[in-house]
Design a protein around this motif. Structure first.
Motif, PDB file in Angstrom:
ATOM      1  N   PHE A   1       0.993  -1.294   0.390  1.00  0.00           N
ATOM      2  CA  PHE A   1      -0.372  -0.046  -0.093  1.00  0.00           C
ATOM      3  C   PHE A   1       0.827   1.097  -0.103  1.00  0.00           C
ATOM      4  CE2 PHE A   1       0.772   0.499   4.616  1.00  0.00           C
ATOM      5  CZ  PHE A   1       0.622  -0.285   4.731  1.00  0.00           C
ATOM      6  N   SER A   2       1.840   1.029  -0.787  1.00  0.00           N
ATOM      7  CA  SER A   2       3.155   2.396  -0.618  1.00  0.00           C
ATOM      8  C   SER A   2       2.072   3.053  -1.761  1.00  0.00           C
ATOM      9  CB  SER A   2       4.938   1.995  -1.173  1.00  0.00           C
ATOM     10  OG  SER A   2       4.518   1.044  -2.299  1.00  0.00           O
ATOM     11  N   ARG A   3       2.030   2.191  -2.777  1.00  0.00           N
ATOM     12  CA  ARG A   3       1.178   3.867  -3.829  1.00  0.00           C
ATOM     13  C   ARG A   3      -0.564   3.922  -3.977  1.00  0.00           C
ATOM     14  NH1 ARG A   3       1.256   1.324  -8.501  1.00  0.00           N
ATOM     15  NH2 ARG A   3       2.034  -0.748  -7.594  1.00  0.00           N
ATOM     16  N   LEU A   4      -0.972   3.139  -2.533  1.00  0.00           N
ATOM     17  CA  LEU A   4      -2.305   3.766  -2.005  1.00  0.00           C
ATOM     18  C   LEU A   4      -2.915   3.071  -2.464  1.00  0.00           C
ATOM     19  CD1 LEU A   4      -1.381   7.867  -1.381  1.00  0.00           C
ATOM     20  CD2 LEU A   4      -0.985   6.300   0.272  1.00  0.00           C
ATOM     21  N   ALA A   5      -3.935   3.122  -3.531  1.00  0.00           N
ATOM     22  CA  ALA A   5      -5.149   2.363  -4.311  1.00  0.00           C
ATOM     23  C   ALA A   5      -5.268   1.854  -5.264  1.00  0.00           C
ATOM     24  CB  ALA A   5      -6.322   3.594  -4.684  1.00  0.00           C
ATOM     25  N   GLU A   6      -3.604   1.938  -5.800  1.00  0.00           N
ATOM     26  CA  GLU A   6      -2.832   1.921  -6.802  1.00  0.00           C
ATOM     27  C   GLU A   6      -2.511   0.442  -6.548  1.00  0.00           C
ATOM     28  OE1 GLU A   6      -3.826   5.519  -8.243  1.00  0.00           O
ATOM     29  OE2 GLU A   6      -3.023   4.665  -6.248  1.00  0.00           O
ATOM     30  N   SER A   7      -1.596   0.513  -5.764  1.00  0.00           N
ATOM     31  CA  SER A   7      -0.843  -0.807  -5.407  1.00  0.00           C
ATOM     32  C   SER A   7      -1.786  -2.178  -4.370  1.00  0.00           C
ATOM     33  CB  SER A   7       0.345  -0.292  -4.618  1.00  0.00           C
ATOM     34  OG  SER A   7      -0.227   0.782  -3.573  1.00  0.00           O
ATOM     35  N   MET A   8      -2.896  -1.579  -3.744  1.00  0.00           N
ATOM     36  CA  MET A   8      -4.041  -2.420  -2.483  1.00  0.00           C
ATOM     37  C   MET A   8      -4.493  -2.584  -3.707  1.00  0.00           C
ATOM     38  SD  MET A   8      -5.475   0.754  -0.401  1.00  0.00           S
ATOM     39  CE  MET A   8      -4.569   1.307   1.102  1.00  0.00           C
ATOM     40  N   ALA A   9      -4.889  -2.167  -5.091  1.00  0.00           N
ATOM     41  CA  ALA A   9      -5.445  -3.181  -6.192  1.00  0.00           C
ATOM     42  C   ALA A   9      -4.720  -3.819  -7.039  1.00  0.00           C
ATOM     43  CB  ALA A   9      -6.353  -1.952  -7.628  1.00  0.00           C
ATOM     44  N   GLU A  10      -3.172  -3.705  -6.900  1.00  0.00           N
ATOM     45  CA  GLU A  10      -2.469  -4.411  -7.551  1.00  0.00           C
ATOM     46  C   GLU A  10      -2.632  -5.776  -6.929  1.00  0.00           C
ATOM     47  OE1 GLU A  10       1.384  -3.036  -8.204  1.00  0.00           O
ATOM     48  OE2 GLU A  10       0.436  -1.996  -9.790  1.00  0.00           O
ATOM     49  N   PHE A  11      -2.581  -5.899  -5.128  1.00  0.00           N
ATOM     50  CA  PHE A  11      -2.596  -7.195  -4.160  1.00  0.00           C
ATOM     51  C   PHE A  11      -3.900  -7.622  -4.485  1.00  0.00           C
ATOM     52  CE2 PHE A  11      -3.676  -8.211  -0.286  1.00  0.00           C
ATOM     53  CZ  PHE A  11      -2.826  -9.180   0.229  1.00  0.00           C
ATOM     54  N   ILE A  12      -5.489  -6.547  -4.494  1.00  0.00           N
ATOM     55  CA  ILE A  12      -5.822  -7.542  -4.369  1.00  0.00           C
ATOM     56  C   ILE A  12      -6.137  -8.682  -6.435  1.00  0.00           C
ATOM     57  CG2 ILE A  12      -8.380  -7.524  -4.963  1.00  0.00           C
ATOM     58  CD1 ILE A  12      -8.417  -5.065  -2.831  1.00  0.00           C
ATOM     59  N   GLU A  13      -5.706  -7.750  -7.129  1.00  0.00           N
ATOM     60  CA  GLU A  13      -5.873  -8.663  -8.592  1.00  0.00           C
ATOM     61  C   GLU A  13      -5.140 -10.186  -7.714  1.00  0.00           C
ATOM     62  OE1 GLU A  13      -4.780  -5.834 -11.232  1.00  0.00           O
ATOM     63  OE2 GLU A  13      -7.246  -4.687 -11.183  1.00  0.00           O
ATOM     64  N   SER A  14      -3.864  -9.236  -7.648  1.00  0.00           N
ATOM     65  CA  SER A  14      -2.501 -11.006  -7.872  1.00  0.00           C
ATOM     66  C   SER A  14      -3.276 -12.007  -6.893  1.00  0.00           C
ATOM     67  CB  SER A  14      -1.559 -10.813  -7.208  1.00  0.00           C
ATOM     68  OG  SER A  14      -1.316 -10.085  -5.691  1.00  0.00           O
ATOM     69  N   ARG A  15      -4.283 -11.817  -6.027  1.00  0.00           N
ATOM     70  CA  ARG A  15      -4.875 -12.840  -4.493  1.00  0.00           C
ATOM     71  C   ARG A  15      -5.890 -12.666  -5.358  1.00  0.00           C
ATOM     72  NH1 ARG A  15      -0.414 -14.415  -1.844  1.00  0.00           N
ATOM     73  NH2 ARG A  15       1.241 -12.279  -1.461  1.00  0.00           N
ATOM     74  N   THR A  16      -6.578 -12.661  -5.599  1.00  0.00           N
ATOM     75  CA  THR A  16      -7.928 -12.798  -6.073  1.00  0.00           C
ATOM     76  C   THR A  16      -8.711 -13.283  -7.836  1.00  0.00           C
ATOM     77  OG1 THR A  16      -9.137 -10.228  -5.921  1.00  0.00           O
ATOM     78  CG2 THR A  16      -9.149 -11.616  -4.169  1.00  0.00           C
ATOM     79  N   LYS A  17      -8.095 -12.745  -8.383  1.00  0.00           N
ATOM     80  CA  LYS A  17      -8.474 -13.107  -9.369  1.00  0.00           C
ATOM     81  C   LYS A  17      -8.865 -12.070 -10.286  1.00  0.00           C
ATOM     82  CE  LYS A  17      -3.895 -15.955  -9.465  1.00  0.00           C
ATOM     83  NZ  LYS A  17      -2.995 -15.034  -9.828  1.00  0.00           N
ATOM     84  N   LEU A  18      -9.854 -10.605  -9.899  1.00  0.00           N
ATOM     85  CA  LEU A  18     -10.827  -9.628  -9.765  1.00  0.00           C
ATOM     86  C   LEU A  18      -9.981  -8.877 -10.678  1.00  0.00           C
ATOM     87  CD1 LEU A  18     -13.215  -9.766  -7.055  1.00  0.00           C
ATOM     88  CD2 LEU A  18     -13.111 -11.669  -8.780  1.00  0.00           C
ATOM     89  N   LYS A  19     -10.283  -8.000 -11.457  1.00  0.00           N
ATOM     90  CA  LYS A  19     -10.018  -6.721 -12.218  1.00  0.00           C
ATOM     91  C   LYS A  19     -11.183  -5.883 -10.841  1.00  0.00           C
ATOM     92  CE  LYS A  19      -7.810  -6.625 -15.614  1.00  0.00           C
ATOM     93  NZ  LYS A  19      -6.656  -6.189 -15.160  1.00  0.00           N
ATOM     94  N   MET A  20      -9.697  -5.151 -10.809  1.00  0.00           N
ATOM     95  CA  MET A  20     -10.405  -3.313  -9.868  1.00  0.00           C
ATOM     96  C   MET A  20     -10.546  -2.607 -10.370  1.00  0.00           C
ATOM     97  SD  MET A  20     -10.232  -4.210  -7.017  1.00  0.00           S
ATOM     98  CE  MET A  20     -10.580  -5.865  -6.691  1.00  0.00           C
ATOM     99  N   GLY A  21     -10.037  -2.813 -12.189  1.00  0.00           N
ATOM    100  CA  GLY A  21      -9.577  -1.525 -13.198  1.00  0.00           C
ATOM    101  C   GLY A  21      -9.406   0.058 -12.500  1.00  0.00           C
ATOM    102  N   GLN A  22      -9.559   1.066 -13.040  1.00  0.00           N
ATOM    103  CA  GLN A  22      -9.457   2.582 -13.052  1.00  0.00           C
ATOM    104  C   GLN A  22     -10.181   2.599 -11.431  1.00  0.00           C
ATOM    105  OE1 GLN A  22     -11.462   4.844 -16.128  1.00  0.00           O
ATOM    106  NE2 GLN A  22     -10.144   6.818 -15.307  1.00  0.00           N
ATOM    107  N   ILE A  23      -9.191   3.988 -10.719  1.00  0.00           N
ATOM    108  CA  ILE A  23      -9.198   3.861  -9.526  1.00  0.00           C
ATOM    109  C   ILE A  23     -10.361   5.299 -10.265  1.00  0.00           C
ATOM    110  CG2 ILE A  23      -8.016   5.129  -8.021  1.00  0.00           C
ATOM    111  CD1 ILE A  23      -7.759   2.511  -7.868  1.00  0.00           C
TER     112      ILE A  23
END
Length: 351
Positions: A168-190
């Motif tokens: 979460f160093s890059r805030l919402a963007e890095s949080m989205a990358e973490f979730i996508e890598s673990r759940t295989k769900l696409k977060m999409g645009q912030i």
């Protein structure tokens, strides 16, 4: 000739009845579990709909019901919060929570027409003062902290996945990358709100148009700051520092100047070891070293050459070279410490 003995029909009937009873029990048990999961999803969606950001506020009781419902068809991404720590600026809890809520709202907007996707992941927050028992079960003893609870998790501490500081160093963007890598769900645009509102933009345009005649008059008279060499010199140094220090990266990513040590929250970390993250203090330190070398080079090529004394020239030149070599070596050392890459620019041990 009889194939079965006389008691065989009775035994066959008994086995058939037993199997039928087991099948019926399993069927109704599975249906009951499926109904429990569906009821829980409906309840979470109801709570979600009452939140402007789509974040579900968890309590000990609700979390206990979630973890005891098996099987589950959804994951939880949980932000651990403590209101009493919001005034500690070094933790950045308020800004991280804001980014977490922004990611939740963006996920809802991006999947507004895909309810099946929305029901697979719920963004949640839990507050220490209200749910100390849940904090203990997760083993959370330091903040900020974010965890992902997968659908098959049965134990909160061992089966959940903790998000590292770099995630979460890059805030919402890095949080989205973490979730996508673990759940295989696409977060999409912030979907970040604009820096200026339409009212503010209109006010600035009006102020500019009103002042335009006065600015034009001063421009023709040569009495503006654009005609001052010192302004151009200061601006050049500022732009150079702005460029080499990664300030634009810090602004776009909203990077903190420093973070708290996860092992000892009372300590602050200004330099993060690892290529996946750069704190604001790191960029300013490197930018300062680069700027020193640049200013010394400019001084030697534009000012020092006009000094009449050869002794003074040589003395200042030697001092400037020593400082420049020291600054560059510090940059090389920090790069090697942070990324592991070795740069042999001075006195190589082997060729």
């Amino acid at each position: 000739m009889a194939i079965f003995p006389r008691s065989a029909p009775t035994l066959f009937l008994l086995l058939t009845t037993t199997l039928l009873s087991l099948s019926t029990t399993l069927f109704f048990t599975g249906a009951a579990n499926a109904n429990a999961d569906a009821d829980l999803v409906s309840e979470l969606q109801s709570i979600q709909s009452r939140s402007s950001s789509g974040v579900v506020h968890l309590s000990d009781n609700l979390l206990r019901r979630i973890i005891t419902t098996k099987p589950r068809s959804f994951s939880l991404i949980i932000f651990f919060d403590a209101i009493q720590l919001h005034d500690k600026s070094e933790l950045h809890l308020k800004s991280l929570k804001s980014e977490f809520f922004l990611l939740s709202k963006s996920f809802g907007i991006n999947n507004e027409n895909s309810p099946s996707v929305l029901s697979k992941l719920f963004f949640c927050d839990i507050e220490f003062g209200e749910s100390q028992s849940s904090f203990a079960q997760f083993g959370v003893n330091a903040l900020p902290h974010i965890r992902l609870l997968p659908p098959d998790a049965t134990t909160l501490k061992t089966d959940s996945i903790s998000m590292d500081a770099g995630d979460f160093s890059r805030l919402a963007e890095s949080m989205a990358e973490f979730i996508e890598s673990r759940t295989k769900l696409k977060m999409g645009q912030i979907h970040r709100p604009p820096i200026l509102s339409k009212t503010q933009i209109g006010f600035l345009i009006a102020a500019f148009l009103i002042s335009l005649p006065f600015l034009f008059k001063r421009l023709l008279a040569g009495e503006t700051l654009l005609h001052d060499k010192r302004v151009w010199l200061s601006g050049s140094v500022f732009i150079y520092f702005f460029s080499v220090s990664g300030t634009m990266h810090n602004i776009i990513r909203k990077m903190p100047m420093f973070i708290s040590d996860r092992n000892d929250p009372s300590k602050l970390v200004f330099f993060y070891q690892g290529s996946g993250m750069q704190l604001g203090a790191e960029g300013f330190a490197i930018g300062f070293l680069y700027t020193i070398v640049g200013l010394l080079l400019a001084f030697m090529t534009h000012v020092l050459v006009r000094v009449q004394s050869r002794i003074a020239q040589r003395t200042i030149m030697i001092i400037a070279m020593i400082i420049s070599v020291w600054a560059v070596r510090k940059v090389v050392y920090l790069d090697n410490w942070k990324t592991g890459y070795a740069v042999h620019a001075y006195l190589p041990s082997s060729w």
